[in-house]
Design an enzyme around this catalytic site. Structure first.
Site, PDB file in Angstrom:
ATOM      1  N   LYS A  13      86.563 -27.849 -11.771  1.00 61.98           N
ATOM      2  CA  LYS A  13      86.658 -28.310 -13.165  1.00 61.98           C
ATOM      3  C   LYS A  13      86.381 -27.161 -14.132  1.00 61.98           C
ATOM      4  O   LYS A  13      87.128 -26.947 -15.083  1.00 61.98           O
ATOM      5  CB  LYS A  13      85.674 -29.464 -13.431  1.00 61.98           C
ATOM      6  CG  LYS A  13      85.925 -30.694 -12.564  1.00 61.98           C
ATOM      7  CD  LYS A  13      84.976 -31.820 -12.894  1.00 61.98           C
ATOM      8  CE  LYS A  13      83.511 -31.495 -12.667  1.00 61.98           C
ATOM      9  NZ  LYS A  13      83.161 -31.192 -11.260  1.00 61.98           N
ATOM     10  N   ARG A  88      80.308 -39.279 -16.993  1.00 59.36           N
ATOM     11  CA  ARG A  88      80.069 -39.225 -15.555  1.00 59.36           C
ATOM     12  C   ARG A  88      79.691 -40.598 -15.010  1.00 59.36           C
ATOM     13  O   ARG A  88      79.404 -40.720 -13.824  1.00 59.36           O
ATOM     14  CB  ARG A  88      78.892 -38.277 -15.302  1.00 59.36           C
ATOM     15  CG  ARG A  88      79.251 -37.076 -14.461  1.00 59.36           C
ATOM     16  CD  ARG A  88      78.012 -36.223 -14.397  1.00 59.36           C
ATOM     17  NE  ARG A  88      78.099 -35.252 -13.369  1.00 59.36           N
ATOM     18  CZ  ARG A  88      78.505 -33.996 -13.584  1.00 59.36           C
ATOM     19  NH1 ARG A  88      78.870 -33.590 -14.772  1.00 59.36           N
ATOM     20  NH2 ARG A  88      78.524 -33.156 -12.582  1.00 59.36           N
ATOM     21  N   ARG A 127      79.947 -19.931  -4.237  1.00 63.57           N
ATOM     22  CA  ARG A 127      80.011 -19.664  -5.690  1.00 63.57           C
ATOM     23  C   ARG A 127      78.875 -18.736  -6.120  1.00 63.57           C
ATOM     24  O   ARG A 127      77.725 -18.913  -5.744  1.00 63.57           O
ATOM     25  CB  ARG A 127      79.897 -20.982  -6.468  1.00 63.57           C
ATOM     26  CG  ARG A 127      79.754 -20.739  -7.968  1.00 63.57           C
ATOM     27  CD  ARG A 127      80.030 -21.963  -8.786  1.00 63.57           C
ATOM     28  NE  ARG A 127      79.135 -23.074  -8.526  1.00 63.57           N
ATOM     29  CZ  ARG A 127      79.267 -24.275  -9.086  1.00 63.57           C
ATOM     30  NH1 ARG A 127      80.261 -24.506  -9.923  1.00 63.57           N
ATOM     31  NH2 ARG A 127      78.420 -25.240  -8.809  1.00 63.57           N
ATOM     32  N   ARG A 160      73.576 -20.874  -7.925  1.00 62.93           N
ATOM     33  CA  ARG A 160      72.922 -21.991  -8.613  1.00 62.93           C
ATOM     34  C   ARG A 160      71.966 -22.716  -7.677  1.00 62.93           C
ATOM     35  O   ARG A 160      72.249 -22.887  -6.503  1.00 62.93           O
ATOM     36  CB  ARG A 160      73.984 -22.978  -9.131  1.00 62.93           C
ATOM     37  CG  ARG A 160      74.436 -22.645 -10.531  1.00 62.93           C
ATOM     38  CD  ARG A 160      75.626 -23.439 -11.005  1.00 62.93           C
ATOM     39  NE  ARG A 160      75.566 -24.887 -10.791  1.00 62.93           N
ATOM     40  CZ  ARG A 160      76.501 -25.722 -11.254  1.00 62.93           C
ATOM     41  NH1 ARG A 160      77.523 -25.261 -11.967  1.00 62.93           N
ATOM     42  NH2 ARG A 160      76.417 -27.021 -11.018  1.00 62.93           N
ATOM     43  N   ARG A 171      74.934 -34.435  -4.185  1.00 64.25           N
ATOM     44  CA  ARG A 171      75.757 -34.537  -5.413  1.00 64.25           C
ATOM     45  C   ARG A 171      77.057 -35.280  -5.112  1.00 64.25           C
ATOM     46  O   ARG A 171      77.564 -36.027  -5.953  1.00 64.25           O
ATOM     47  CB  ARG A 171      76.041 -33.129  -5.970  1.00 64.25           C
ATOM     48  CG  ARG A 171      74.811 -32.511  -6.643  1.00 64.25           C
ATOM     49  CD  ARG A 171      74.927 -31.011  -6.788  1.00 64.25           C
ATOM     50  NE  ARG A 171      75.996 -30.590  -7.663  1.00 64.25           N
ATOM     51  CZ  ARG A 171      76.488 -29.345  -7.689  1.00 64.25           C
ATOM     52  NH1 ARG A 171      75.999 -28.420  -6.886  1.00 64.25           N
ATOM     53  NH2 ARG A 171      77.452 -29.036  -8.511  1.00 64.25           N
TER      54      ARG A 171
HETATM   55  P1  AP5 Z   1      83.975 -24.563 -10.286  1.00 71.36           P
HETATM   56  O1  AP5 Z   1      85.144 -24.408 -11.177  1.00 71.36           O
HETATM   57  O2  AP5 Z   1      82.683 -23.915 -10.687  1.00 71.36           O
HETATM   58  O3  AP5 Z   1      83.780 -26.126  -9.908  1.00 71.36           O
HETATM   59  P2  AP5 Z   1      83.231 -27.334 -10.779  1.00 71.36           P
HETATM   60  O4  AP5 Z   1      84.083 -28.526 -10.456  1.00 71.36           O
HETATM   61  O5  AP5 Z   1      83.103 -26.953 -12.218  1.00 71.36           O
HETATM   62  O6  AP5 Z   1      81.828 -27.490 -10.072  1.00 71.36           O
HETATM   63  P3  AP5 Z   1      80.402 -27.806 -10.680  1.00 71.36           P
HETATM   64  O7  AP5 Z   1      79.450 -27.659  -9.504  1.00 71.36           O
HETATM   65  O8  AP5 Z   1      80.084 -26.981 -11.887  1.00 71.36           O
HETATM   66  O9  AP5 Z   1      80.574 -29.289 -11.072  1.00 71.36           O
HETATM   67  P4  AP5 Z   1      79.519 -30.345 -11.256  1.00 71.36           P
HETATM   68  O10 AP5 Z   1      80.299 -31.416 -11.923  1.00 71.36           O
HETATM   69  O11 AP5 Z   1      78.798 -30.780 -10.026  1.00 71.36           O
HETATM   70  O12 AP5 Z   1      78.378 -29.605 -12.077  1.00 71.36           O
HETATM   71  P5  AP5 Z   1      78.035 -29.542 -13.631  1.00 71.36           P
HETATM   72  O13 AP5 Z   1      77.766 -28.124 -13.953  1.00 71.36           O
HETATM   73  O14 AP5 Z   1      79.025 -30.291 -14.450  1.00 71.36           O
HETATM   74  O15 AP5 Z   1      84.407 -24.012  -8.829  1.00 71.36           O
HETATM   75  C1  AP5 Z   1      83.458 -23.965  -7.764  1.00 71.36           C
HETATM   76  C2  AP5 Z   1      83.688 -22.671  -6.937  1.00 71.36           C
HETATM   77  O16 AP5 Z   1      84.970 -22.751  -6.308  1.00 71.36           O
HETATM   78  C3  AP5 Z   1      83.694 -21.382  -7.782  1.00 71.36           C
HETATM   79  O17 AP5 Z   1      83.107 -20.338  -7.042  1.00 71.36           O
HETATM   80  C4  AP5 Z   1      85.191 -21.083  -8.003  1.00 71.36           C
HETATM   81  O18 AP5 Z   1      85.433 -19.690  -8.105  1.00 71.36           O
HETATM   82  C5  AP5 Z   1      85.815 -21.663  -6.721  1.00 71.36           C
HETATM   83  N1  AP5 Z   1      87.133 -22.243  -6.944  1.00 71.36           N
HETATM   84  C6  AP5 Z   1      87.567 -22.975  -7.999  1.00 71.36           C
HETATM   85  N2  AP5 Z   1      88.851 -23.364  -7.814  1.00 71.36           N
HETATM   86  C7  AP5 Z   1      89.232 -22.861  -6.599  1.00 71.36           C
HETATM   87  C8  AP5 Z   1      90.438 -22.927  -5.839  1.00 71.36           C
HETATM   88  N3  AP5 Z   1      91.540 -23.556  -6.294  1.00 71.36           N
HETATM   89  N4  AP5 Z   1      90.463 -22.306  -4.649  1.00 71.36           N
HETATM   90  C9  AP5 Z   1      89.378 -21.641  -4.183  1.00 71.36           C
HETATM   91  N5  AP5 Z   1      88.211 -21.538  -4.858  1.00 71.36           N
HETATM   92  C10 AP5 Z   1      88.138 -22.152  -6.052  1.00 71.36           C
HETATM   93  O19 AP5 Z   1      76.695 -30.386 -13.680  1.00 71.36           O
HETATM   94  C11 AP5 Z   1      75.508 -29.908 -13.088  1.00 71.36           C
HETATM   95  C12 AP5 Z   1      74.411 -30.968 -13.217  1.00 71.36           C
HETATM   96  O20 AP5 Z   1      74.175 -31.255 -14.612  1.00 71.36           O
HETATM   97  C13 AP5 Z   1      74.718 -32.333 -12.602  1.00 71.36           C
HETATM   98  O21 AP5 Z   1      74.454 -32.375 -11.209  1.00 71.36           O
HETATM   99  C14 AP5 Z   1      73.778 -33.242 -13.417  1.00 71.36           C
HETATM  100  O22 AP5 Z   1      72.461 -33.115 -12.959  1.00 71.36           O
HETATM  101  C15 AP5 Z   1      73.860 -32.632 -14.806  1.00 71.36           C
HETATM  102  N6  AP5 Z   1      74.913 -33.267 -15.630  1.00 71.36           N
HETATM  103  C16 AP5 Z   1      76.043 -32.670 -16.128  1.00 71.36           C
HETATM  104  N7  AP5 Z   1      76.769 -33.555 -16.854  1.00 71.36           N
HETATM  105  C17 AP5 Z   1      76.079 -34.727 -16.797  1.00 71.36           C
HETATM  106  C18 AP5 Z   1      76.327 -36.027 -17.335  1.00 71.36           C
HETATM  107  N8  AP5 Z   1      77.456 -36.306 -18.044  1.00 71.36           N
HETATM  108  N9  AP5 Z   1      75.435 -37.000 -17.104  1.00 71.36           N
HETATM  109  C19 AP5 Z   1      74.300 -36.760 -16.398  1.00 71.36           C
HETATM  110  N10 AP5 Z   1      74.014 -35.557 -15.843  1.00 71.36           N
HETATM  111  C20 AP5 Z   1      74.900 -34.553 -16.035  1.00 71.36           C
END
Ligand code: AP5
Length: 217
Positions: A13, A88, A127, A160, A171
């Protein structure tokens, strides 16, 4: 365009949000990034959020919703935005619909990035993020030329705290229980577009931009 990205942790994402926000010239609002900024500044909100983030749980709505409401009042998002990581839960989606309705607006489209659990674990265990410029690398798929340093700014790369395999698996459970009902919520409203998020980053970007083409300006 008012766009929501959904998909499991590690679906890509954040990676796709950067390209799509630039391509469609809309600001990106990523709740994970907003929380991490609070954590690194050690604000009260950050100290509260950290407990949940490190465990791989969702941060409670009382904290999350107010933070997003504040951001959606900023002038730069009146014409459109890309939301990454919010909503979410179905409750957050209902609250978002209410916030936008007050402004006479609504979500135009929801893009789901579809990828399987083993690929998620592979992506998140490799990552690495730059402490200085925030650029995201992957040790296998997009490796920096030296393991601990960012090629863009020479900043230090870190893993992270919520990317350990056990936390990633938790997760994924949280996603299945609490976030995946959004697929039905937006599907019923005719807003959902799904794209296969496996394969090289550029291929996923092409599929995503094609799926969104008719919503762009
Ligand atoms: P990346 O693009 O970083 O993936 P992502 O989907 O953004 O993963 P996240 O772990 O950031 O998502 P998340 O939703 O769990 O965490 P968030 O930060 O929102 O890609 C991942 C890796 O793969 C990278 O190394 C990249 O280079 C590689 N990659 C990407 N595409 C690729 C491809 N096509 N091929 C190969 N490699 C690839 O949230 C974190 C925490 O915040 C949550 O757990 C929660 O505690 C809190 N939080 C956030 N939003 C809320 C909410 N709305 N409500 C409550 N809590 C929340």
């Amino acid at each position: 365009m008012r766009l929501v990205l959904v998909g499991p942790p590690g679906a890509g994402k954040g990676t796709q949000a950067q390209f799509l926000a630039a391509h469609f010239a809309i600001p990106k609002i990523a709740t994970g990034d907003l929380f991490r900024a609070h954590v690194s500044q050690e604000t009260d909100l950050g100290l509260e959020a950290r407990k949940y983030m490190d465990a791989g749980d969702l941060v409670p709505d009382e904290v999350t919703i107010g933070m997003v409401e504040d951001r959606l009042r900023d002038d730069d998002v009146t014409e459109g935005f890309l939301l990454d990581g919010f909503p979410r839960t179905v409750h957050q989606a209902e609250v978002l619909d209410g916030m936008l309705a007050e402004q006479g607006a609504a979500i135009d489209v929801v893009l789901e990035l579809v990828v399987d659990d083993e690929e998620v674990v592979r992506r998140l265990s490799g990552r690495r993020t730059c402490r200085r410029c925030g650029h995201v690398w992957h040790l296998d798929f997009d490796p920096p030329s030296s393991e601990g340093r960012c090629d863009r700014c020479d900043g230090e790369l870190f893993q992270r705290d919520d990317d350990s395999e056990d936390t990633v698996r938790h997760r994924l459970e949280v996603y299945a229980d609490q976030t995946s009902p959004l697929i039905g919520y937006y599907g019923d409203r005719g807003l959902l577009r799904g794209v296969d998020a496996a394969g090289p980053v550029e291929d996923v970007t092409e599929r995503a931009t094609n799926a969104l083409r008719r919503f762009g300006v």
